[in-house]
Design an enzyme around this catalytic site. Structure first.
Site, short mmCIF file in Angstrom:
data_model
loop_
_atom_site.label_atom_id
_atom_site.label_comp_id
_atom_site.label_asym_id
_atom_site.label_seq_id
_atom_site.Cartn_x
_atom_site.Cartn_y
_atom_site.Cartn_z
N HIS A 1 -2.78 -14.27 -12.33
CA HIS A 1 -1.77 -13.22 -12.17
C HIS A 1 -1.53 -13.03 -10.67
O HIS A 1 -2.46 -13.02 -9.88
CB HIS A 1 -2.29 -11.93 -12.81
CG HIS A 1 -1.42 -10.75 -12.53
ND1 HIS A 1 -0.06 -10.81 -12.66
CD2 HIS A 1 -1.72 -9.49 -12.10
CE1 HIS A 1 0.45 -9.63 -12.35
NE2 HIS A 1 -0.53 -8.82 -12.00
N ASN B 1 4.66 -9.31 -7.53
CA ASN B 1 3.99 -9.10 -8.82
C ASN B 1 5.05 -8.85 -9.90
O ASN B 1 5.67 -7.78 -9.91
CB ASN B 1 3.03 -7.91 -8.68
CG ASN B 1 2.28 -7.60 -9.97
OD1 ASN B 1 2.60 -8.14 -11.04
ND2 ASN B 1 1.30 -6.73 -9.87
N CYS C 1 0.34 -6.12 -16.90
CA CYS C 1 0.31 -7.43 -16.23
C CYS C 1 -0.50 -8.49 -17.01
O CYS C 1 -0.38 -9.68 -16.76
CB CYS C 1 -0.28 -7.30 -14.83
SG CYS C 1 0.62 -6.15 -13.79
O1 UT7 Z 1 -1.06 -6.03 -11.20
C1 UT7 Z 1 -2.00 -5.04 -11.46
C2 UT7 Z 1 -3.04 -5.03 -10.47
N1 UT7 Z 1 -2.57 -4.53 -9.20
C3 UT7 Z 1 -3.26 -4.82 -8.15
O2 UT7 Z 1 -4.19 -5.55 -8.32
C4 UT7 Z 1 -2.96 -4.20 -6.82
C5 UT7 Z 1 -4.26 -3.94 -6.14
N2 UT7 Z 1 -4.19 -3.32 -4.84
C6 UT7 Z 1 -3.66 -3.92 -3.75
O3 UT7 Z 1 -3.13 -4.99 -3.82
C7 UT7 Z 1 -3.86 -3.24 -2.42
O4 UT7 Z 1 -4.71 -2.14 -2.58
C8 UT7 Z 1 -2.53 -2.77 -1.75
C9 UT7 Z 1 -1.76 -3.96 -1.26
C10 UT7 Z 1 -1.71 -1.96 -2.72
C11 UT7 Z 1 -2.86 -1.89 -0.53
O5 UT7 Z 1 -3.66 -2.59 0.37
P1 UT7 Z 1 -4.99 -1.91 0.96
O6 UT7 Z 1 -5.53 -2.87 1.92
O7 UT7 Z 1 -5.85 -1.54 -0.21
O8 UT7 Z 1 -4.41 -0.66 1.71
P2 UT7 Z 1 -4.75 0.88 1.50
O9 UT7 Z 1 -4.09 1.38 0.27
O10 UT7 Z 1 -6.21 1.11 1.66
O11 UT7 Z 1 -4.02 1.48 2.76
C12 UT7 Z 1 -4.42 1.13 4.09
C13 UT7 Z 1 -3.41 1.77 5.06
C14 UT7 Z 1 -3.14 3.24 4.76
O12 UT7 Z 1 -2.96 3.91 5.98
P3 UT7 Z 1 -4.12 4.81 6.61
O13 UT7 Z 1 -4.39 5.85 5.57
O14 UT7 Z 1 -5.28 3.88 6.81
O15 UT7 Z 1 -3.50 5.33 7.86
C15 UT7 Z 1 -1.83 3.21 4.02
O16 UT7 Z 1 -1.11 4.40 4.16
O17 UT7 Z 1 -2.15 1.10 4.92
C16 UT7 Z 1 -1.12 2.07 4.71
N3 UT7 Z 1 -0.08 1.48 3.88
C17 UT7 Z 1 0.96 0.80 4.40
N4 UT7 Z 1 1.31 0.51 5.65
C18 UT7 Z 1 2.44 -0.19 5.85
C19 UT7 Z 1 0.01 1.46 2.52
N5 UT7 Z 1 1.13 0.80 2.15
C20 UT7 Z 1 1.72 0.40 3.30
C21 UT7 Z 1 2.89 -0.35 3.55
N6 UT7 Z 1 3.21 -0.62 4.83
N7 UT7 Z 1 3.70 -0.81 2.58
#
Ligand code: UT7
Length: 339
Positions: A264, A294, A115
């Site tokens: 980005h 992204n 990225c």
């Molecule tokens: O370009 C390179 C750089 N990339 C990035 O910078 C991406 C960085 N990361 C992010 O943007 C975020 O971490 C995400 C958007 C990927 C995820 O958001 P988060 O707030 O960090 O969520 P999480 O991974 O901590 O997950 C929270 C909950 C989980 O459920 P439990 O375990 O709390 O029950 C996940 O299973 O959200 C759940 N979850 C979803 N729920 C509905 C994860 N993906 C989804 C989804 N829909 N698509």
């Protein structure tokens, strides 16, 4: 030896026609439009057509940038494509793009910083041009990320989209005001396992045509982007916060000097954190994350292109570009708009 100044003289972008909305994703995986919007800011993303490859997106963006600059491919001295999703393992996508644009003889090569590819590319090309190696360079960020995401993995597939952005850069004598001020780049490979794409079936490397066949939107997806999302998120916010401070200090500028932030477009919450660090209102931030998702190395030039085409850029304004990527590799560029 007197150094040149490098100016951006043309810019273009291209997004494939097919749009995949969050509502569409609700039908494919266990997710909701509300969750995606709230956690990422993304509403929809563009998806490459089955008969397209990354170089096709790059060519369309490049042609718009050449037209915008009022030059032709024959006026170009070097062509660089930043991509994570090349057409083939080799030759480079840049040589394919050169040929599709009808160019010949001048050097063409790819750059891989995921990225951060465009930010790295701009730094690299700026250095080469300043020293007099090239007079006019076409720099492109182009990706078909949809071909390397696992469409069963709701933690990653919701994030990415396809597209390309391109700029034409030209040197002028150093007495000219404006142009690229400079860059800072970083990488820390100890984080490499937090965000990666490995090939399970074909360990040889990326080949978008094979990936297209195996990992299309409609197939199961065997090998793809893997990410420890919240760990990546945490490091991204910290590193981007420090890299923007670092580049401002390096060039003796302060946050109040910045007119536009072109970040980005990984996640609206990461962008908001960087804007807050810079004490910038969100209306001074180029935002495409809602409609593009992204697009990896294409996201910064696409966001800059949208800002330019919205008519809000003025000559002399200070623009800060930044990106954070797998590796981790991150960086920033500063330029004064000169078009
Ligand atoms: O370009 C390179 C750089 N990339 C990035 O910078 C991406 C960085 N990361 C992010 O943007 C975020 O971490 C995400 C958007 C990927 C995820 O958001 P988060 O707030 O960090 O969520 P999480 O991974 O901590 O997950 C929270 C909950 C989980 O459920 P439990 O375990 O709390 O029950 C996940 O299973 O959200 C759940 N979850 C979803 N729920 C509905 C994860 N993906 C989804 C989804 N829909 N698509």
């Amino acid at each position: 030896m007197s150094l040149n100044t490098v100016h951006l003289i043309g810019i273009g972008g291209y997004l494939p026609d097919r749009i995949l909305t969050n509502k569409d994703l609700e039908k494919m995986i266990d997710t909701t439009d509300d969750w995606i919007k709230e956690r990422t800011g993304i509403e929809e993303r563009h998806i490459i057509a089955e008969d397209q490859v990354t170089s096709d997106l790059a060519v369309a963006a490049a042609q718009q940038a050449l037209d915008d600059a009022g030059v032709s491919i024959d006026d170009i001295d070097a062509l660089v494509v930043a991509t994570t999703t090349p057409d083939m393992i080799f030759p480079s996508t840049a040589t394919v793009v050169q040929s599709k644009l009808g160019g010949k003889d001048f050097p063409a090569w790819d750059i891989q910083a995921v990225c951060s590819g465009f930010v790295y590319g701009l730094a690299q090309v700026d250095g080469m041009m300043r020293s007099g190696m090239f007079k006019r360079v076409l720099l492109i960020g182009a990706e078909s990320m949809s071909r390397i995401v696992d469409w069963q993995d709701r933690g990653t597939c919701i994030l990415f989209g396809d597209g390309a952005g391109a700029v034409v850069l030209e040197t002028s004598d150093a007495s000219q005001a404006n142009g690229i001020i400079g860059s800072v780049l970083h990488a820390d490979g100890s984080y490499r396992d937090l965000l990666k794409a490995e090939h399970v079936r074909r360990p040889a490397g990326p080949d978008a045509r094979l990936l297209a066949a195996d990992f299309s939107l409609d197939s199961a997806g065997a090998a793809a982007v893997e990410m420890k999302g919240n760990e990546v998120f945490r490091v991204a916010v910290t590193k981007l916060g420090s890299v923007v401070n670092e580049i401002l200090a390096k060039y003796e500028l302060t946050d109040s000097d910045i007119d536009w932030l072109v970040p980005h477009q990984a996640n609206i919450r990461i962008i908001q954190a960087t804007a807050k660090k810079l004490k910038m209102d969100m209306d001074r931030v180029a935002l495409t994350v809602a409609s593009h998702g992204n697009t990896s190395s294409a996201s910064v030039p696409l966001a800059l292109n949208e800002l330019y085409r919205s008519g809000r850029l003025e000559k002399g304004q200070l623009i800060l570009l930044e990106a954070f990527a797998g590796g981790f590799a991150w960086g920033a560029n500063l330029l004064r708009w000169s078009k």
